[in-house]
Design a protein around this motif. Sequence first.
Motif, PDB file in Angstrom:
ATOM      1  N   PHE A 299      18.839  14.073  -0.417  1.00 28.84           N
ATOM      2  CA  PHE A 299      18.741  13.786  -1.847  1.00 28.84           C
ATOM      3  C   PHE A 299      18.546  15.016  -2.732  1.00 28.84           C
ATOM      4  CE2 PHE A 299      17.023  10.076   0.460  1.00 28.84           C
ATOM      5  CZ  PHE A 299      17.967   9.136   0.066  1.00 28.84           C
ATOM      6  N   CYS A 300      18.238  16.164  -2.144  1.00 30.15           N
ATOM      7  CA  CYS A 300      17.984  17.359  -2.954  1.00 30.15           C
ATOM      8  C   CYS A 300      19.280  18.110  -3.233  1.00 30.15           C
ATOM      9  CB  CYS A 300      16.997  18.286  -2.249  1.00 30.15           C
ATOM     10  SG  CYS A 300      15.293  17.749  -2.398  1.00 30.15           S
ATOM     11  N   SER A 305      12.454  19.828  -8.248  1.00 24.09           N
ATOM     12  CA  SER A 305      12.028  18.862  -7.226  1.00 24.09           C
ATOM     13  C   SER A 305      12.354  19.373  -5.823  1.00 24.09           C
ATOM     14  CB  SER A 305      12.698  17.508  -7.458  1.00 24.09           C
ATOM     15  OG  SER A 305      14.110  17.613  -7.347  1.00 24.09           O
ATOM     16  N   THR A 306      13.486  20.054  -5.704  1.00 25.56           N
ATOM     17  CA  THR A 306      13.855  20.617  -4.404  1.00 25.56           C
ATOM     18  C   THR A 306      12.828  21.646  -3.956  1.00 25.56           C
ATOM     19  OG1 THR A 306      16.219  20.263  -4.728  1.00 25.56           O
ATOM     20  CG2 THR A 306      15.571  22.001  -3.179  1.00 25.56           C
ATOM     21  N   TRP A 307      12.457  22.531  -4.843  1.00 23.95           N
ATOM     22  CA  TRP A 307      11.526  23.596  -4.472  1.00 23.95           C
ATOM     23  C   TRP A 307      10.114  23.067  -4.241  1.00 23.95           C
ATOM     24  CZ3 TRP A 307      12.742  27.993  -2.431  1.00 23.95           C
ATOM     25  CH2 TRP A 307      14.029  28.492  -2.632  1.00 23.95           C
ATOM     26  N   SER A 339      12.996  29.397   7.482  1.00 26.12           N
ATOM     27  CA  SER A 339      14.229  28.604   7.411  1.00 26.12           C
ATOM     28  C   SER A 339      14.235  27.629   6.243  1.00 26.12           C
ATOM     29  CB  SER A 339      14.414  27.812   8.717  1.00 26.12           C
ATOM     30  OG  SER A 339      14.531  28.672   9.822  1.00 26.12           O
ATOM     31  N   ILE A 340      13.085  27.067   5.924  1.00 29.09           N
ATOM     32  CA  ILE A 340      13.043  25.993   4.914  1.00 29.09           C
ATOM     33  C   ILE A 340      13.569  26.455   3.560  1.00 29.09           C
ATOM     34  CG2 ILE A 340      11.508  24.460   3.630  1.00 29.09           C
ATOM     35  CD1 ILE A 340       9.794  24.352   6.257  1.00 29.09           C
ATOM     36  N   PRO A 341      13.071  27.565   2.974  1.00 28.28           N
ATOM     37  CA  PRO A 341      13.635  27.990   1.681  1.00 28.28           C
ATOM     38  C   PRO A 341      15.083  28.453   1.796  1.00 28.28           C
ATOM     39  CG  PRO A 341      12.081  29.630   2.494  1.00 28.28           C
ATOM     40  CD  PRO A 341      11.945  28.426   3.370  1.00 28.28           C
ATOM     41  N   TRP A 342      15.474  28.987   2.971  1.00 23.84           N
ATOM     42  CA  TRP A 342      16.843  29.466   3.148  1.00 23.84           C
ATOM     43  C   TRP A 342      17.819  28.291   3.179  1.00 23.84           C
ATOM     44  CZ3 TRP A 342      21.254  29.488   6.082  1.00 23.84           C
ATOM     45  CH2 TRP A 342      22.084  30.624   6.000  1.00 23.84           C
ATOM     46  N   LEU A 343      17.549  27.312   4.045  1.00 22.01           N
ATOM     47  CA  LEU A 343      18.474  26.198   4.218  1.00 22.01           C
ATOM     48  C   LEU A 343      18.423  25.189   3.081  1.00 22.01           C
ATOM     49  CD1 LEU A 343      18.043  25.404   8.030  1.00 22.01           C
ATOM     50  CD2 LEU A 343      20.142  26.187   6.922  1.00 22.01           C
ATOM     51  N   PHE A 344      17.204  24.837   2.680  1.00 24.91           N
ATOM     52  CA  PHE A 344      17.049  23.709   1.750  1.00 24.91           C
ATOM     53  C   PHE A 344      16.772  24.141   0.316  1.00 24.91           C
ATOM     54  CE2 PHE A 344      15.645  22.366   6.007  1.00 24.91           C
ATOM     55  CZ  PHE A 344      16.603  21.393   6.255  1.00 24.91           C
TER      56      PHE A 344
END
Length: 575
Positions: A299-300, A305-307, A339-344
């Motif tokens: 959904f992001c 909201s994504t961050w 990985s989380i900030p890189w991918l999402f």
Amino acid sequence: MGFLAPDLPDIDETRWRSLPRAERMRIMSVHWAEYGFGTPWGVLPLYLLKCVVYVAGAAVVIGLTAGFGGVGHLTQWWTRPVAYQKLIVWTLLWELVGLGCGSGPLTMRFLPPIGGILYFLRPGTIRLPPWPRRVPCTRGDRRTVVDVALYAVVLASGVGALAGRVTAAGVLDARTVIPLLVALALLGLRDKTVFLAARAEHYGLAVLVFFFSPADQIIGWKLIMLALWWGAATSKLNRHFPFVVSVMMSNSPMMRWRWLKRTMYRDFPRDLRASRIPFGLAHFGTVVEYTVPAYLVFFCHGGTSTWIAVIVMMVFHLHILSTMPVGVPLEWNVFFVISIPWLFGHYAGVEVFDLRSPLLGIVLLVALFVVPAVGNVKPEWISFLPSMRYYAGNWASSVWLFRGDAEERIEAALTASSGSATTQLTALYGAHEMDMIIAKGMAWRAMHPHGRALNTLIERAVDNLDDYAVRDGETVAGHAVGWNFGEGHLHNEQLLAALQRRCAFEPGELRVIVLEAQPLHRQRQHYRIVDAATGLAEEGFVRVADMIARQPWPDPADPVPVQPIGGGAAPVRVS
């Protein structure tokens, strides 16, 4: 607790040796509830330094990529796909060498603090093939020059990939990792220890994704992360996990208030079952691990909201890091945090529904759904790692009972890079402190539900327990095979048979209690009592409900009920 001295109960050696085992377990369980493992403070900076070296080393190596300009230009290249590819390869090598999970004092490794490469590059050490009767050319339990050569190929090809050519599409030429994947697969068929140590269910699969388009690679990595989160969350849908939370919080160096640690238990020090607080934390963590990743993946599309969701999951893994979980999967959690900030975050606009390759979809479906599903229903078939049944308290485990000089004979017979955990601890702290530290480790096991069942099974396994030294299977495997990370299949009958071939124990000299993990659809666990010389002595089942109703210390008046297969109710005896 001193800088180098462990924090242990203040009991002199004479009194300690006079106490019955049940009382020793009670003392150590109560001490764990307030102090955790009692790890010396000097150890904690070493683990922190190891994580810093892992991150800094990755940055330096990736920064050497042509056109990147070094670490000083990190903000310009960190978002490039080839940078993440090289981080994956770097992390796989880091784990494979033995620097990651299962290293250091929290896994009973002192001097040297790792196994890994010190075993896997050494002929004559023990190897454990997963299917020796089904896969040709894999029988035997002794590492040969072929195994050493395959391991060397994995390392060399990994280093080659880190220095590999970048294509016009901005990714590694996938041909550079073919030797790595082929050698790792062949090596895994000859020795499951090396395959698991590489964390191949995560990093090996992520490397396999290199063969697809850059956009599909990002989608593949997102789906792998989602499966890891959802697999872990699913594995926590059991009655074990609240006990894991209470034990982890007791061991956390960040939680310094003993009164707060006591609230993790129902009625400290009389009742050390998990209180409502760890039950609530367990359920909250499971909900977070299901919902926030789902929001990130499906959904992001970027924006505030994504961050926020990115930060929530980064904090989730930083919290796990802060508790210093036994087994120390620290770099694995650091990898998630990166990985989380890189991918999402940066690649939030890459939709998983835009996956173009049907082949990649099939590969991911098998690896991320079929294998974990089978592993959760048939835990005896598949390791808890590819089953994605992570730190949830539901593991295969074992306890080893040594009579006379059996433990010393194993050490003398093995090709290894160091002495056993007992030998190392005795050299560092003395025999009395060694005995107490080993007992503290056994208390950690008993703080989990399956440890309560093992307490009862130990009493059934031998006639006179005072004649035996009791050791957790994890410490035996760490010394014997060079790596241990909660995988009970590395210290079951297969390892016992390998040691029997080297030591030729007499009946009753070495007995092992093996307790398999709980299947997802059943509320019981399968146990086996095995003698090194005569084989299976007893098997049966224990119910999870009976485990969680007991205390960490054994109570002869109220043992965990067992259901032997075949109807036998009498304990196994050794003449």
